[in-house]
Scaffold this motif. Structure first.
Motif, PDB file in Angstrom:
ATOM      1  N   GLY A  29       0.849  -1.202   0.000  1.00 25.24           N
ATOM      2  CA  GLY A  29       0.000   0.000   0.000  1.00 25.24           C
ATOM      3  C   GLY A  29       0.876   1.241   0.000  1.00 25.24           C
ATOM      4  O   GLY A  29       0.496   2.292   0.530  1.00 25.24           O
ATOM      5  N   GLY A  32      -0.387   4.732  -1.006  1.00 26.84           N
ATOM      6  CA  GLY A  32      -1.597   5.220  -0.345  1.00 26.84           C
ATOM      7  C   GLY A  32      -1.264   6.327   0.653  1.00 26.84           C
ATOM      8  O   GLY A  32      -0.106   6.707   0.825  1.00 26.84           O
ATOM      9  N   ASP A  55       1.920  -1.975  -4.482  1.00 31.77           N
ATOM     10  CA  ASP A  55       0.538  -1.473  -4.445  1.00 31.77           C
ATOM     11  C   ASP A  55      -0.374  -2.440  -5.175  1.00 31.77           C
ATOM     12  O   ASP A  55       0.066  -3.480  -5.659  1.00 31.77           O
ATOM     13  CB  ASP A  55       0.478  -0.081  -5.099  1.00 31.77           C
ATOM     14  CG  ASP A  55       0.530   1.003  -4.052  1.00 31.77           C
ATOM     15  OD1 ASP A  55      -0.503   1.249  -3.409  1.00 31.77           O
ATOM     16  OD2 ASP A  55       1.611   1.574  -3.859  1.00 31.77           O
ATOM     17  N   ASP A  56      -1.653  -2.085  -5.254  1.00 30.96           N
ATOM     18  CA  ASP A  56      -2.628  -2.923  -5.940  1.00 30.96           C
ATOM     19  C   ASP A  56      -2.137  -3.163  -7.373  1.00 30.96           C
ATOM     20  O   ASP A  56      -1.751  -2.226  -8.057  1.00 30.96           O
ATOM     21  CB  ASP A  56      -3.979  -2.177  -5.974  1.00 30.96           C
ATOM     22  CG  ASP A  56      -5.112  -3.123  -6.267  1.00 30.96           C
ATOM     23  OD1 ASP A  56      -4.872  -4.345  -6.294  1.00 30.96           O
ATOM     24  OD2 ASP A  56      -6.236  -2.643  -6.467  1.00 30.96           O
ATOM     25  N   THR A  75      -3.144  -1.363   3.610  1.00 32.65           N
ATOM     26  CA  THR A  75      -3.839  -1.551   2.335  1.00 32.65           C
ATOM     27  C   THR A  75      -5.348  -1.400   2.528  1.00 32.65           C
ATOM     28  O   THR A  75      -5.816  -0.290   2.787  1.00 32.65           O
ATOM     29  CB  THR A  75      -3.474  -2.929   1.724  1.00 32.65           C
ATOM     30  OG1 THR A  75      -3.772  -3.967   2.656  1.00 32.65           O
ATOM     31  CG2 THR A  75      -2.006  -2.972   1.329  1.00 32.65           C
ATOM     32  N   ARG A  76      -6.071  -2.534   2.430  1.00 34.87           N
ATOM     33  CA  ARG A  76      -7.529  -2.459   2.564  1.00 34.87           C
ATOM     34  C   ARG A  76      -8.001  -3.669   3.337  1.00 34.87           C
ATOM     35  O   ARG A  76      -7.430  -4.765   3.208  1.00 34.87           O
ATOM     36  CB  ARG A  76      -8.183  -2.467   1.179  1.00 34.87           C
ATOM     37  CG  ARG A  76      -8.047  -1.176   0.390  1.00 34.87           C
ATOM     38  CD  ARG A  76      -9.140  -1.092  -0.695  1.00 34.87           C
ATOM     39  NE  ARG A  76      -9.477  -2.395  -1.236  1.00 34.87           N
ATOM     40  CZ  ARG A  76      -9.140  -2.816  -2.460  1.00 34.87           C
ATOM     41  NH1 ARG A  76      -8.447  -2.032  -3.255  1.00 34.87           N
ATOM     42  NH2 ARG A  76      -9.512  -4.012  -2.885  1.00 34.87           N
ATOM     43  N   THR A  98      -3.684  -1.911   8.693  1.00 32.06           N
ATOM     44  CA  THR A  98      -4.983  -2.006   8.024  1.00 32.06           C
ATOM     45  C   THR A  98      -6.033  -2.492   9.019  1.00 32.06           C
ATOM     46  O   THR A  98      -5.739  -3.329   9.879  1.00 32.06           O
ATOM     47  CB  THR A  98      -4.871  -2.982   6.833  1.00 32.06           C
ATOM     48  OG1 THR A  98      -3.769  -2.570   6.026  1.00 32.06           O
ATOM     49  CG2 THR A  98      -6.141  -3.001   6.005  1.00 32.06           C
TER      50      THR A  98
END
Ligand SMILES: NC(=O)C1=CN([C@@H]2O[C@H](COP(=O)(O)OP(=O)(O)OC[C@H]3O[C@@H](n4cnc5c(N)ncnc54)[C@H](OP(=O)(O)O)[C@@H]3O)[C@@H](O)[C@H]2O)C=CC1
Ligand SMILES: O=C(O)C1=N[C@H](C(=O)O)C[C@H](O)C1
Length: 270
Positions: A29, A32, A55-56, A75-76, A98
């Motif tokens: 991430g 972000g 990252d993604d 991240t998510r 996260t």
């Protein structure tokens, strides 16, 4: 995006005095809001080496190929479990900011760690020292007040609500109340005569309200009430640099703390 105005020394205020070998760090991430700040803080720390930024859509194996010893994940909630599984499989320690963990997910991670007795995972819903202290103070005060409510306030791009910090704070308060023999807060989220949702989310009998507002970063109030008095505890993160001393502390300590650690309280000696 908020940019940090603090100096590296301020970001690194929990740096240990002893000499330690350099730790290779990968960031998930990395581009972000939080990842950007982590990259900056790691680059400013003489005893840490940034070896991978993912990252993604990037190749997760980059962190293993680059020799990361510790991965930091901001991240998510929907991808973090896969990331942790990957790190454990690759024998990489994991510092996770996260949000979105419940008891079942934590138990799963503890199971994954069982065959790897030297490996550590630190999961903290909040790395801010002030936020950690607020949670501790709220726990201390909880048994003295029949009423309690939490208001968390964040930037409007936050994906989850309520915040991970608010959920943990509510659970800690609820546990302290139960230990003291107090019932759930009176009429906690009773909807009679109310619009649905007006009394917030009910987390173990503690009402939690989530505000999303342009201009904010990360803030939380715990309001407690008794006959004729209230106590308000408030913490404000005005800048994501506020999370960095806690993140760097976890990165440095994780090699000495195998297994699953939830929250950074024990790392701070609390
Ligand atoms: N514990 C703490 O102290 C704090 C925790 N947080 C938490 O951290 C998390 C991230 O917050 P924030 O930085 O604001 O969010 P952002 O949306 O700004 O950043 C998330 C980043 O993760 C990337 N990403 C998404 N999926 C993957 C994946 N599978 N692998 C690698 N990277 C991925 C995103 O890339 P892309 O944009 O390309 O999708 C993005 O760069 C949230 O859960 C938040 O609540 C936040 C602040 C403090
Ligand atoms: O998304 C954020 O910004 C934050 N997330 C964490 C949470 O959900 O508690 C920590 C802090 O509140 C900032």
């Amino acid at each position: 995006m908020t940019t940090s105005t603090s100096t590296p020394a301020q970001q690194d205020s929990l740096v240990p005095e002893r000499e330690e070998p350099v730790i290779n760090v990968g960031v998930l991430g990395a581009r972000g809001r939080m990842g950007t700040e982590v990259v900056k803080a790691v680059n400013a720390a003489a005893d840490l080496e940034l070896v991978a930024m993912v990252d993604d859509g990037d190749w997760l194996f980059n962190v293993a190929d680059a020799g990361a010893q510790v991965v930091v994940d901001f991240t998510r909630p929907d991808v973090v479990m896969d990331n942790i599984r990957f790190c454990i499989d690759q024998n990489i320690h994991c510092v996770v900011g996260t949000t979105g963990f419940d008891e079942a997910k934590l138990a799963t991670i503890a199971e994954w760690l069982e065959p790897k007795p030297d490996l550590g995972v630190v999961i903290a819903p909040n790395f801010g020292i002030g936020a950690v202290l607020l949670m501790r103070f709220a726990q201390e005060a909880a048994r003295f007040f029949p009423s309690v409510e939490i208001v968390e306030l964040h930037h409007p791009n936050k994906v989850d609500a309520p915040s991970g910090t608010a959920v943990r704070t509510a659970r800690l308060i609820a546990a302290a109340r139960r230990a003291a023999g107090l019932p759930a807060a009176p009429d906690a989220t009773k909807e009679a005569d109310s619009l649905p949702g007006a009394r917030g989310a009910d987390i173990e009998g503690v009402p939690v309200h989530a505000v999303r507002l342009t201009g904010l970063v990360a803030h939380q109030e715990v309001l407690m009430g008794a006959e004729g008095e209230t106590l308000t505890l408030r913490h404000d993160s005005y800048d994501r640099a506020s999370f960095m001393p806690g993140v760097l502390l976890a990165v440095r300590e994780i090699g000495r703390r195998p297994g699953l650690t939830v929250g950074i309280e024990s790392l701070l000696g609390l």
